[in-house]
Design a protein around this motif. Structure first.
Motif, PDB file in Angstrom:
ATOM      1  N   TYR A 107       0.827  -1.210   0.000  1.00 13.27           N
ATOM      2  CA  TYR A 107       0.000   0.000   0.000  1.00 13.27           C
ATOM      3  C   TYR A 107       0.862   1.260   0.000  1.00 13.27           C
ATOM      4  O   TYR A 107       0.551   2.238  -0.686  1.00 13.27           O
ATOM      5  N   GLY A 108       1.946   1.234   0.781  1.00 13.87           N
ATOM      6  CA  GLY A 108       2.813   2.406   0.794  1.00 13.87           C
ATOM      7  C   GLY A 108       2.951   3.028   2.166  1.00 13.87           C
ATOM      8  O   GLY A 108       2.577   2.443   3.197  1.00 13.87           O
TER       9      GLY A 108
ATOM     10  N   GLU B 109       1.428   5.409   3.712  1.00  8.46           N
ATOM     11  CA  GLU B 109       0.233   5.712   4.499  1.00  8.46           C
ATOM     12  C   GLU B 109      -0.139   4.550   5.424  1.00  8.46           C
ATOM     13  O   GLU B 109      -0.835   4.753   6.432  1.00  8.46           O
TER      14      GLU B 109
ATOM     15  N   PRO C 173      -7.772   5.728   0.794  1.00 10.55           N
ATOM     16  CA  PRO C 173      -7.232   5.446  -0.562  1.00 10.55           C
ATOM     17  C   PRO C 173      -7.843   6.378  -1.600  1.00 10.55           C
ATOM     18  O   PRO C 173      -9.026   6.713  -1.535  1.00 10.55           O
TER      19      PRO C 173
ATOM     20  N   ASP D  65      -7.017   6.046  -5.228  1.00  7.94           N
ATOM     21  CA  ASP D  65      -7.025   5.499  -6.579  1.00  7.94           C
ATOM     22  C   ASP D  65      -7.445   4.035  -6.523  1.00  7.94           C
ATOM     23  O   ASP D  65      -7.393   3.408  -5.457  1.00  7.94           O
TER      24      ASP D  65
ATOM     25  N   HIS E  60      -5.039   1.470  -4.764  1.00 14.03           N
ATOM     26  CA  HIS E  60      -4.984   1.546  -3.322  1.00 14.03           C
ATOM     27  C   HIS E  60      -6.309   1.114  -2.691  1.00 14.03           C
ATOM     28  O   HIS E  60      -6.321   0.550  -1.575  1.00 14.03           O
TER      29      HIS E  60
ATOM     30  N   LEU F  95      -6.115  -2.643  -2.474  1.00 13.47           N
ATOM     31  CA  LEU F  95      -5.227  -3.070  -1.392  1.00 13.47           C
ATOM     32  C   LEU F  95      -5.860  -2.805  -0.017  1.00 13.47           C
ATOM     33  O   LEU F  95      -5.736  -3.619   0.902  1.00 13.47           O
ATOM     34  N   TRP F  96      -6.544  -1.669   0.103  1.00 13.94           N
ATOM     35  CA  TRP F  96      -7.196  -1.327   1.375  1.00 13.94           C
ATOM     36  C   TRP F  96      -8.290  -2.341   1.710  1.00 13.94           C
ATOM     37  O   TRP F  96      -8.418  -2.769   2.855  1.00 13.94           O
TER      38      TRP F  96
END
Length: 252
Positions: free
Chosen positions: A92-93, A95, A144, A146, A149, A152-153
């Motif tokens: 996710y990154g 965040e 999220p 986009d 994301h 993934l969330w």
């Protein structure tokens, strides 16, 4: 663990009292109670309970074994879900860093506790629940923006939900399944069997030693079965190795 020790100790004491009591007092019985026909009937009745005790004890062993294996499999699945959630958060990154850090804290807290996964990870106490809920709060705070994301969330939330469900599955299974009335019934049968063995047995040290060793071994066997039925305490415990490996993956 105290329950298992108490049951094993009580059974040992009862077996010794029954066998030695019959051994020392049978000669005081009236002559009609010492006839060979009486002895034959006593032996036959004892044999019936020997068979029944063997069957019930086998069922108890099988039940405890199934409980232990089921919880062990659930702990492995639990650790796997934690690793998968960590991989999703990494993908996710930045965040998701807070949620990832809280997930690491959750596993670390469990493994640094002297009681290991018994206290913090699987017991239904409020403190451990709050530690895990903090991970869910971090996921809920994520926004999220986009489609990638969002996917993934959603995956992370589903994985977190599975972790919560598996935790409660382990909690519900960790109390043991062997009922106390069955233990008391089995103990009563054993007492009857040992009393029948002491009836008209020779009074010598070999016989007494055999009673002592047999009672000790039976009590120890009963303790191990009851201990395995509650697999987060005692001698036979669920290994925390899956969570150790999961923590190593989270910190990698």
């Amino acid at each position: 663990m105290m329950r298992e020790v108490f049951v094993a100790t009580s059974v040992f004491a009862c077996l010794m009292i029954a066998s030695l009591g019959a051994l020392l007092n049978y000669s005081k019985l009236p002559a009609r109670h010492l006839q060979e026909e009486t002895n034959t009937v006593v032996r036959l009745v004892a044999n019936i309970f020997v068979v029944m005790t063997s069957l019930v004890f086998s069922l108890m062993i099988n039940s405890a074994k199934n409980t232990f294996e089921s919880i062990d499999n659930n702990v492995h699945a639990f650790a796997t879900e934690i690793i998968l959630l960590d991989r999703t958060l990494r993908a996710y990154g930045m965040e998701a860093d807070q949620a990832q850090e809280r997930l690491i804290i959750y596993v670390e807290t469990a493994l640094t506790n002297p009681a290991r996964i018994d206290d913090t990870l699987v017991r239904g106490d409020r403190a451990s629940e709050q530690v895990l809920n903090a991970v869910g709060d971090s996921l809920s705070a994520m926004r999220p923006t986009d489609p990638g994301h969002v996917a993934l969330w959603n995956d992370a939330r589903q994985q977190f939900q599975r972790i919560v469900e598996q935790r409660w599955d382990i909690i519900e299974q960790s109390a043991g399944v062997i009922p106390l009335p069955l233990i008391f019934m089995l103990s009563a049968w054993l007492v009857l069997i040992f009393a029948s063995f002491g009836y008209r047995a020779p009074r010598n040290m070999i016989v007494i030693s055999m009673f002592l060793v047999s009672a000790l071994l039976i009590s120890a066997s009963l303790y191990l079965v009851l201990d395995m039925d509650v697999p987060f305490t005692g001698i036979i415990e669920i290994s925390d190795a899956p969570l150790q490996r999961a923590l190593a993956e989270l910190q990698h």
